[in-house]
Design a protein around this motif. Sequence first.
Motif, PDB file in Angstrom:
ATOM      1  N   TRP A   1       8.162  10.487   4.094  1.00  0.00           N
ATOM      2  CA  TRP A   1       6.857   9.539   3.957  1.00  0.00           C
ATOM      3  C   TRP A   1       6.392   8.871   5.160  1.00  0.00           C
ATOM      4  O   TRP A   1       5.418   9.053   5.678  1.00  0.00           O
TER       5      TRP A   1
ATOM      6  N   THR B   1       0.848  -1.259  -0.119  1.00  0.00           N
ATOM      7  CA  THR B   1       0.139   0.055  -0.054  1.00  0.00           C
ATOM      8  C   THR B   1       0.743   1.167  -0.009  1.00  0.00           C
ATOM      9  O   THR B   1       1.817   1.293   0.144  1.00  0.00           O
ATOM     10  N   TRP B   2       0.078   2.360  -0.148  1.00  0.00           N
ATOM     11  CA  TRP B   2       0.997   3.611  -0.275  1.00  0.00           C
ATOM     12  C   TRP B   2       1.548   4.127   1.226  1.00  0.00           C
ATOM     13  O   TRP B   2       2.459   4.848   1.424  1.00  0.00           O
TER      14      TRP B   2
ATOM     15  N   VAL C   1       7.405   2.640  -0.690  1.00  0.00           N
ATOM     16  CA  VAL C   1       7.388   3.951  -1.562  1.00  0.00           C
ATOM     17  C   VAL C   1       9.030   4.491  -1.869  1.00  0.00           C
ATOM     18  O   VAL C   1       9.425   4.877  -3.046  1.00  0.00           O
TER      19      VAL C   1
END
Length: 107
Positions: free
Chosen positions: A101, A65-66, A72
């Motif tokens: 992030w 997932t992000w 990422v």
Amino acid sequence: MSYTWTILGMAVITFFIKATIFILGGRVAFPPLLQQALGFVPVTVLTAIIVPMVLSPHGEGLELTWRNPQLVASIIAILVCAATRKQLLTIALALVAFFGWQFRVLQ
């Protein structure tokens, strides 16, 4: 206590393997195909270490997932490396992406 014996056993085995190679030196010649195959060992070992940490950072299944900062940052590192071929820039931007992030997701 068994961990101690395991670590000591691995250390002894590693020492004897490296000592044997050092003592024999250039007297042992590997076939060209084996030399070529041994060239891929570092990349293979690093991949085996990094991929599980990126895809499953908490060890509880895939986190594709992000919200996964490791994933990422890894994607950004791959893109920067493919575009620039500059290792230091790749590492710096991936670290900035990872910590940025992570900070963004945790808030």
